[in-house]
Motif scaffolding. Structure first.
Motif, PDB file in Angstrom:
ATOM      1  N   LYS A 203       0.860  -1.175   0.000  1.00  0.00           N
ATOM      2  CA  LYS A 203       0.000   0.000   0.000  1.00  0.00           C
ATOM      3  C   LYS A 203       0.897   1.226   0.000  1.00  0.00           C
ATOM      4  O   LYS A 203       2.100   1.129   0.250  1.00  0.00           O
ATOM      5  N   GLU A 204       0.295   2.375  -0.266  1.00  0.00           N
ATOM      6  CA  GLU A 204       1.088   3.601  -0.345  1.00  0.00           C
ATOM      7  C   GLU A 204       1.884   3.834   0.934  1.00  0.00           C
ATOM      8  O   GLU A 204       3.069   4.194   0.893  1.00  0.00           O
ATOM      9  N   ASP A 205       1.245   3.590   2.084  1.00  0.00           N
ATOM     10  CA  ASP A 205       1.922   3.810   3.366  1.00  0.00           C
ATOM     11  C   ASP A 205       3.046   2.812   3.607  1.00  0.00           C
ATOM     12  O   ASP A 205       3.879   3.010   4.490  1.00  0.00           O
ATOM     13  N   ASP A 206       3.056   1.734   2.830  1.00  0.00           N
ATOM     14  CA  ASP A 206       4.074   0.702   3.025  1.00  0.00           C
ATOM     15  C   ASP A 206       5.327   0.934   2.185  1.00  0.00           C
ATOM     16  O   ASP A 206       6.259   0.134   2.253  1.00  0.00           O
ATOM     17  N   LEU A 207       5.340   1.991   1.380  1.00  0.00           N
ATOM     18  CA  LEU A 207       6.477   2.175   0.479  1.00  0.00           C
ATOM     19  C   LEU A 207       7.794   2.240   1.241  1.00  0.00           C
ATOM     20  O   LEU A 207       8.774   1.593   0.885  1.00  0.00           O
ATOM     21  N   LYS A 208       7.810   3.032   2.307  1.00  0.00           N
ATOM     22  CA  LYS A 208       9.045   3.155   3.080  1.00  0.00           C
ATOM     23  C   LYS A 208       9.379   1.841   3.769  1.00  0.00           C
ATOM     24  O   LYS A 208      10.522   1.378   3.758  1.00  0.00           O
ATOM     25  N   PRO A 220      19.417 -10.522  -7.824  1.00  0.00           N
ATOM     26  CA  PRO A 220      19.165 -10.458  -9.263  1.00  0.00           C
ATOM     27  C   PRO A 220      17.915 -11.239  -9.648  1.00  0.00           C
ATOM     28  O   PRO A 220      17.571 -12.244  -9.034  1.00  0.00           O
ATOM     29  N   GLY A 221      17.238 -10.762 -10.673  1.00  0.00           N
ATOM     30  CA  GLY A 221      16.032 -11.424 -11.140  1.00  0.00           C
ATOM     31  C   GLY A 221      15.016 -10.400 -11.617  1.00  0.00           C
ATOM     32  O   GLY A 221      15.283  -9.201 -11.652  1.00  0.00           O
ATOM     33  N   LYS A 222      13.843 -10.880 -11.980  1.00  0.00           N
ATOM     34  CA  LYS A 222      12.776 -10.002 -12.448  1.00  0.00           C
ATOM     35  C   LYS A 222      11.824  -9.720 -11.290  1.00  0.00           C
ATOM     36  O   LYS A 222      11.360 -10.646 -10.615  1.00  0.00           O
ATOM     37  N   TYR A 223      11.519  -8.437 -11.083  1.00  0.00           N
ATOM     38  CA  TYR A 223      10.698  -8.007  -9.954  1.00  0.00           C
ATOM     39  C   TYR A 223       9.373  -7.428 -10.448  1.00  0.00           C
ATOM     40  O   TYR A 223       9.320  -6.709 -11.452  1.00  0.00           O
ATOM     41  N   LEU A 224       8.315  -7.737  -9.699  1.00  0.00           N
ATOM     42  CA  LEU A 224       7.003  -7.129  -9.932  1.00  0.00           C
ATOM     43  C   LEU A 224       6.525  -6.510  -8.626  1.00  0.00           C
ATOM     44  O   LEU A 224       6.473  -7.185  -7.593  1.00  0.00           O
ATOM     45  N   PHE A 225       6.188  -5.222  -8.684  1.00  0.00           N
ATOM     46  CA  PHE A 225       5.652  -4.511  -7.525  1.00  0.00           C
ATOM     47  C   PHE A 225       4.222  -4.067  -7.840  1.00  0.00           C
ATOM     48  O   PHE A 225       3.975  -3.458  -8.888  1.00  0.00           O
ATOM     49  N   VAL A 226       3.307  -4.379  -6.938  1.00  0.00           N
ATOM     50  CA  VAL A 226       1.925  -3.903  -7.036  1.00  0.00           C
ATOM     51  C   VAL A 226       1.699  -2.950  -5.873  1.00  0.00           C
ATOM     52  O   VAL A 226       1.822  -3.333  -4.708  1.00  0.00           O
ATOM     53  N   ILE A 227       1.381  -1.693  -6.187  1.00  0.00           N
ATOM     54  CA  ILE A 227       1.253  -0.662  -5.158  1.00  0.00           C
ATOM     55  C   ILE A 227      -0.138  -0.047  -5.245  1.00  0.00           C
ATOM     56  O   ILE A 227      -0.560   0.415  -6.312  1.00  0.00           O
ATOM     57  N   GLU A 228      -0.836  -0.036  -4.119  1.00  0.00           N
ATOM     58  CA  GLU A 228      -2.193   0.520  -4.065  1.00  0.00           C
ATOM     59  C   GLU A 228      -2.169   1.888  -3.391  1.00  0.00           C
ATOM     60  O   GLU A 228      -1.689   2.031  -2.268  1.00  0.00           O
ATOM     61  N   PHE A 229      -2.695   2.881  -4.097  1.00  0.00           N
ATOM     62  CA  PHE A 229      -2.861   4.220  -3.532  1.00  0.00           C
ATOM     63  C   PHE A 229      -4.313   4.378  -3.089  1.00  0.00           C
ATOM     64  O   PHE A 229      -5.231   4.296  -3.908  1.00  0.00           O
TER      65      PHE A 229
END
Length: 455
Positions: A203-208, A220-229
């Protein structure tokens, strides 16, 4: 029309079993699906024209008229009548027959344009699929959004140019429209899971917090981030997170941003996916499957007629469709469905009278909903206001034992003036538990009158 719809059904079912990567074909499939739902909705309207609809409306209108006499605010009366015109079901007989003819002509055009689409369809690989019935498939899997899901998957699987360190896809839409459900289903696709070494949900508050937790995990590798605002975008937190991504030892990074406002789109590197409410035709197809279960609506025309009226009152609510659908399946008889329709319509119209908007829209705004008239199947109504419909967070160790079904059926409620109710437990990812707060309204007597009203 039946012959046309059967052909369209076959093509849509075949297309949904293929991994289509061509954006033009996905748009064509979307138009085909929309026409498919419009056709079935029109066919059901013709087949299940409700002969008793006027008597049901008259009964509720008389009840609401008596209630409206106690309201002296002329602005509220005007607002109620205007809103009521928008939400009162319209009889199919009142529409021009040209509407039916226009639908048939439109479907015939779509059928004629499908030849090239069907030929190209065979060149795309098949997807593994389990044989579910319509009801079980909708009960356990995401309904609709097929095209949007393929768009998300195509974004995640496509290779980025060599000079691109991160690709960002914004997904925007109203609250509780299915954005997280869409992304979760895309991420659970085997093609996506095998493509990415690491998948994170923030979530947005979890970014930090997410940055700190990743410091020790980055590899190393491929990363996927899902972020909810949830609300407005915190640009400082987002900029800091982006700078961290630039220093990650990753071969490729994809980011999916979920938000409710257009503000999210400015961070995207790809065209945003905009999610809207289901159309009336799509919603009826969904609601019908949940309400009838394994029953065939063609064998129960009176129930189908009542079901169409119930779907109209629901205003496209996914939660409402699941809660009410379960109740209707458990009571498959005309008397029960008509009783539920009368109660639901009275509930909707009372809130329209008081607030000028549908209860679903009130919950969307976190405005209290008048629940004092809501009870099904002869149960005693509990005089309550309902508000703060929310998803139970990880910090909530225990869910409320009292369910919305028990409240609607007149079950025992807590003695406290304010209590929480488990509204619905989702059966599909991300498996959200929905909770709402109920607050009892103390009755007061009007001097010189016998009627008891609520604050």
């Amino acid at each position: 029309m039946i012959r046309i719809l059967l052909r369209m059904h076959s093509v849509v079912e075949e297309a949904e079993g293929r991994h289509i990567t061509n954006q033009g074909m996905l748009l064509q499939l979307k138009g085909l699906i929309e026409g498919f739902y419009v056709g079935y909705h029109m066919l059901d309207k013709v087949t299940f024209q409700p002969p008793e609809e006027e008597s049901i409306k008259d009964e509720v209108s008389h009840e609401m008229h008596s209630s409206a006499l106690t309201t002296s605010n002329s602005a509220k009366r005007f607002r109620f009548s205007d809103a009521l015109r928008k939400h009162t079901p319209i009889s199919f007989a009142s529409r021009s027959t040209a509407n039916l003819k226009g639908v048939v002509e439109d479907l015939e055009t779509k059928i004629a344009d499908m030849r090239e689409f069907v030929m190209l369809l065979g060149s795309y690989p098949r997807l593994p699929r389990q044989p579910y019935s319509t009801y079980l498939f909708m009960d356990k899997c995401m309904f609709g959004r097929r095209v949007e899901k393929e768009q998300v998957i195509n974004f995640l699987l496509c290779s980025d140019p060599p000079d691109t360190y991160v690709s960002i896809l914004p997904i925007i839409g109203p609250h509780r429209i299915g954005k997280k459900t869409l992304v979760q289903h895309a991420c659970q696709d085997d093609r996506v899971k095998s493509c990415f070494s690491h998948i994170f949900f923030f979530k947005e508050d979890d970014l930090k917090m997410g940055e700190l937790s990743l410091n020790s995990k980055a590899s190393p590798g491929k990363y996927l981030f899902v972020i909810e605002f949830i609300c407005d975008v915190d640009e400082a937190a987002w900029t800091k997170f982006q700078s961290y991504l630039q220093n990650m030892p990753s071969t490729e990074i994809k980011v999916v941003l979920i938000g409710r406002t257009e503000d999210v789109t400015k961070f995207g590197t790809s065209q945003p996916i905009r999610m809207k409410r289901l159309s009336e035709e799509e919603y009826w197809y969904y609601f019908k499957a949940l309400s009838f279960g394994s029953m065939n609506p063609d064998e129960h025309p009176k129930l189908a007629s009542l079901g169409m009226q119930l779907a109209t009152e629901m205003n496209g609510s996914f939660l409402g469709a699941n809660i009410l659908g379960e109740l209707l399946r458990a009571n498959p008889n005309t008397q029960s469905w008509q009783s539920i329709l009368l109660s639901l319509r009275g509930f909707v119209q009372k809130n329209l009278c008081c607030f000028g908007v549908h209860p679903e829209d009130l919950l969307e705004r976190n405005t209290p909903v008048d629940f004092t008239r809501m009870a099904f199947l002869g149960a005693q109504a509990h005089g309550c206001l309902v508000y703060d419909l929310r998803v139970a967070g990880p910090a909530q160790s225990q869910l409320p034992k009292l369910t919305s079904r028990e409240v609607l059926l007149g079950g025992n409620i807590p003695v406290e003036d304010k209590f929480d109710v488990l509204v619905w437990k989702s059966r599909i990812p991300p498996y959200c538990d929905y909770i709402a707060t109920f607050e009892k309204q103390k009755p007061r007597r009007v001097v010189g009158k016998r009627n008891t009203i609520y604050h």
